[in-house]
Design a protein around this motif. Structure first.
Motif, mmCIF file in Angstrom:
data_model
loop_
_atom_site.group_PDB
_atom_site.id
_atom_site.type_symbol
_atom_site.label_atom_id
_atom_site.label_comp_id
_atom_site.label_asym_id
_atom_site.label_seq_id
_atom_site.Cartn_x
_atom_site.Cartn_y
_atom_site.Cartn_z
ATOM 1 N N LEU A 1 0.849 -1.181 0.073
ATOM 2 C CA LEU A 1 0.477 -0.008 -0.116
ATOM 3 C C LEU A 1 1.029 1.518 0.222
ATOM 4 O O LEU A 1 0.811 2.217 -1.048
ATOM 5 C CB LEU A 1 -0.797 -0.003 1.057
ATOM 6 C CG LEU A 1 -1.809 1.050 1.306
ATOM 7 C CD1 LEU A 1 -3.051 1.027 0.165
ATOM 8 C CD2 LEU A 1 -3.432 0.995 1.994
ATOM 9 N N LEU A 2 2.098 1.481 0.360
ATOM 10 C CA LEU A 2 3.418 2.235 0.357
ATOM 11 C C LEU A 2 3.472 2.739 -0.763
ATOM 12 O O LEU A 2 3.628 3.484 -0.911
ATOM 13 C CB LEU A 2 4.171 2.257 1.026
ATOM 14 C CG LEU A 2 3.565 1.895 3.155
ATOM 15 C CD1 LEU A 2 5.226 2.036 3.583
ATOM 16 C CD2 LEU A 2 3.811 3.771 3.469
ATOM 17 N N ALA A 3 3.602 1.538 -1.299
ATOM 18 C CA ALA A 3 3.985 1.542 -3.187
ATOM 19 C C ALA A 3 2.959 1.940 -3.859
ATOM 20 O O ALA A 3 3.678 2.569 -4.410
ATOM 21 C CB ALA A 3 4.433 0.167 -3.754
ATOM 22 N N PHE A 4 1.842 1.919 -3.666
ATOM 23 C CA PHE A 4 0.690 2.793 -4.181
ATOM 24 C C PHE A 4 0.948 3.680 -4.117
ATOM 25 O O PHE A 4 0.629 4.433 -5.583
ATOM 26 C CB PHE A 4 -0.815 1.778 -4.019
ATOM 27 C CG PHE A 4 -2.299 2.793 -4.183
ATOM 28 C CD1 PHE A 4 -2.442 2.248 -5.345
ATOM 29 C CD2 PHE A 4 -2.580 2.949 -3.450
ATOM 30 C CE1 PHE A 4 -3.993 2.847 -5.539
ATOM 31 C CE2 PHE A 4 -3.544 3.946 -3.433
ATOM 32 C CZ PHE A 4 -4.833 3.350 -4.533
ATOM 33 N N LEU A 5 1.005 4.280 -2.564
ATOM 34 C CA LEU A 5 0.875 5.542 -3.043
ATOM 35 C C LEU A 5 1.323 6.765 -3.527
ATOM 36 O O LEU A 5 2.112 7.488 -3.957
ATOM 37 C CB LEU A 5 1.028 5.762 -1.231
ATOM 38 C CG LEU A 5 0.114 5.662 -0.659
ATOM 39 C CD1 LEU A 5 0.039 6.299 1.128
ATOM 40 C CD2 LEU A 5 -1.544 6.553 -0.040
ATOM 41 N N ASP A 6 3.380 5.356 -3.401
ATOM 42 C CA ASP A 6 3.940 6.673 -3.958
ATOM 43 C C ASP A 6 3.831 6.679 -5.517
ATOM 44 O O ASP A 6 4.332 7.229 -6.340
ATOM 45 C CB ASP A 6 5.446 5.317 -4.198
ATOM 46 C CG ASP A 6 6.009 5.281 -2.407
ATOM 47 O OD1 ASP A 6 5.637 6.391 -1.890
ATOM 48 O OD2 ASP A 6 6.922 4.240 -2.502
ATOM 49 N N ALA A 7 3.549 4.938 -6.298
ATOM 50 C CA ALA A 7 3.120 5.263 -7.403
ATOM 51 C C ALA A 7 1.757 6.012 -7.825
ATOM 52 O O ALA A 7 2.105 6.512 -9.154
ATOM 53 C CB ALA A 7 2.301 3.652 -7.961
ATOM 54 N N THR A 8 0.896 6.387 -6.949
ATOM 55 C CA THR A 8 -0.173 7.532 -7.685
ATOM 56 C C THR A 8 0.134 8.640 -7.216
ATOM 57 O O THR A 8 -0.659 9.642 -7.809
ATOM 58 C CB THR A 8 -1.629 7.239 -6.983
ATOM 59 O OG1 THR A 8 -1.643 6.855 -5.320
ATOM 60 C CG2 THR A 8 -2.070 5.965 -7.265
ATOM 61 N N GLY A 9 1.005 9.128 -5.795
ATOM 62 C CA GLY A 9 1.749 10.378 -5.587
ATOM 63 C C GLY A 9 0.959 10.954 -5.210
ATOM 64 O O GLY A 9 -0.448 10.831 -4.774
ATOM 65 N N PRO A 10 1.507 12.118 -4.859
ATOM 66 C CA PRO A 10 0.723 13.065 -4.583
ATOM 67 C C PRO A 10 0.747 14.939 -5.224
ATOM 68 O O PRO A 10 -0.558 15.524 -4.555
ATOM 69 C CB PRO A 10 1.724 13.829 -3.211
ATOM 70 C CG PRO A 10 3.130 14.372 -4.166
ATOM 71 C CD PRO A 10 2.783 12.973 -4.744
ATOM 72 N N ASP A 11 0.310 14.557 -6.317
ATOM 73 C CA ASP A 11 0.367 15.829 -7.452
ATOM 74 C C ASP A 11 -0.616 15.269 -8.163
ATOM 75 O O ASP A 11 -0.612 14.012 -8.270
ATOM 76 C CB ASP A 11 1.428 15.696 -8.429
ATOM 77 C CG ASP A 11 0.926 16.743 -8.834
ATOM 78 O OD1 ASP A 11 -0.152 17.072 -9.418
ATOM 79 O OD2 ASP A 11 1.832 17.537 -9.982
ATOM 80 N N PRO A 12 -1.970 15.502 -8.077
ATOM 81 C CA PRO A 12 -3.018 15.046 -8.940
ATOM 82 C C PRO A 12 -3.123 15.436 -10.512
ATOM 83 O O PRO A 12 -4.082 14.275 -11.068
ATOM 84 C CB PRO A 12 -4.658 16.548 -8.352
ATOM 85 C CG PRO A 12 -3.606 17.653 -8.048
ATOM 86 C CD PRO A 12 -1.989 17.408 -7.522
ATOM 87 N N GLY A 13 -2.114 16.208 -10.658
ATOM 88 C CA GLY A 13 -1.750 15.785 -12.578
ATOM 89 C C GLY A 13 -2.972 16.621 -12.764
ATOM 90 O O GLY A 13 -3.752 17.594 -12.849
ATOM 91 N N GLU A 14 -2.844 15.736 -13.765
ATOM 92 C CA GLU A 14 -4.424 15.742 -14.854
ATOM 93 C C GLU A 14 -5.645 14.719 -14.162
ATOM 94 O O GLU A 14 -6.575 14.681 -15.051
ATOM 95 C CB GLU A 14 -4.592 15.779 -16.151
ATOM 96 C CG GLU A 14 -2.681 16.568 -16.778
ATOM 97 C CD GLU A 14 -3.294 17.442 -16.930
ATOM 98 O OE1 GLU A 14 -4.399 18.227 -17.004
ATOM 99 O OE2 GLU A 14 -2.759 18.240 -16.191
#
Length: 237
Positions: free
Chosen positions: A116-129
């Motif tokens: 789940l930590l890896a999931f947070l890394d992959a989805t990131g803090p930036d909302p992007g588009e």
């Protein structure tokens, strides 16, 4: 032979009800029906290409689960955007998430926490588009995976129901939130689970999930505006 044939028909019937249920649920969650609108069963049956029987089963199920309202002698109605109901649902969400976090502290596997930590890394803090809809999907995925670590399937079932019933308000709410802060809170709660620190985890989640009634009321007002602006655009377009 006869019983086997009957069983086949029953399976197909269940499949139709499930399909209609999912279609209607999506329409109800997104307020494709207007708040307080009476549902025309004949029109919906034609639109979805089904008979009244599976449609009625799906409608009854959605009423039982809180997605629609039923009034005897009048029929099924789209639920209103009710601030007090949404507030109650947020309170329910908070109570079961805090209870499940306490269980996860004792039961979670380090491998699941790391995933789940890896999931947070992959989805990131930036909302992007990403749209608000996509961001809410990511947020729900995080909270459901965190709750799954409690190994309590019934809590997870309730959370999914609550999430769906507050989803429209959360789409509005998501535009007001700072994703960097939200993701930081997700990470802090998860690291507290990994450290088996119940007090820290509960403290972070309580603040993270909590919504005041005035915040919900404000989001609902904006939600009504969006619903009826979309209708006006459809009519004029």
């Amino acid at each position: 032979m006869h019983s086997a044939k009957g069983k086949h028909v029953e399976i197909n019937s269940d499949s139709v009800v499930d399909r209609v249920y999912e279609q209607l649920k999506a329409m109800a969650v997104s307020y494709e029906f207007k708040p307080g609108e009476r549902l025309n069963e004949g029109d919906i049956a034609k639109r979805l290409g089904v008979s009244r029987t599976p449609l009625r089963e799906a409608l009854n199920r959605l009423n039982t689960e809180g997605f629609l309202r039923f009034t005897p002698g009048k029929g099924f109605f789209c639920r209103e955007l009710d601030a007090h109901e949404i507030f109650d649902l947020y309170e329910l969400r908070k109570s079961i998430e805090l209870a499940s976090a306490r269980l996860a502290i004792r039961r979670a596997k380090d491998s699941d926490i790391d995933a789940l930590l890896a999931f947070l890394d992959a989805t990131g803090p930036d909302p992007g588009e990403r749209s608000a809809i996509e961001l809410v999907e990511l947020d729900e995925a995080f909270h459901e995976r965190l709750m799954a670590m409690s190994n309590n399937a019934e809590m997870l079932r309730v959370l999914r129901n609550v999430n769906a019933r507050i989803r429209f308000v959360r789409w509005i709410d998501m535009d007001r939130l700072n994703r960097s802060n939200t993701q930081a809170e997700h990470r802090a709660a998860l690291l507290a689970v990994k450290a088996r620190d119940e007090a820290a985890c509960v403290s972070v989640l309580e603040k993270h999930i909590d919504r005041r009634l005035d915040q919900i009321t404000s989001a609902i007002k904006e939600g009504y505006a969006q619903i009826y602006m979309a209708t006006a655009r459809a009519v004029t377009g």
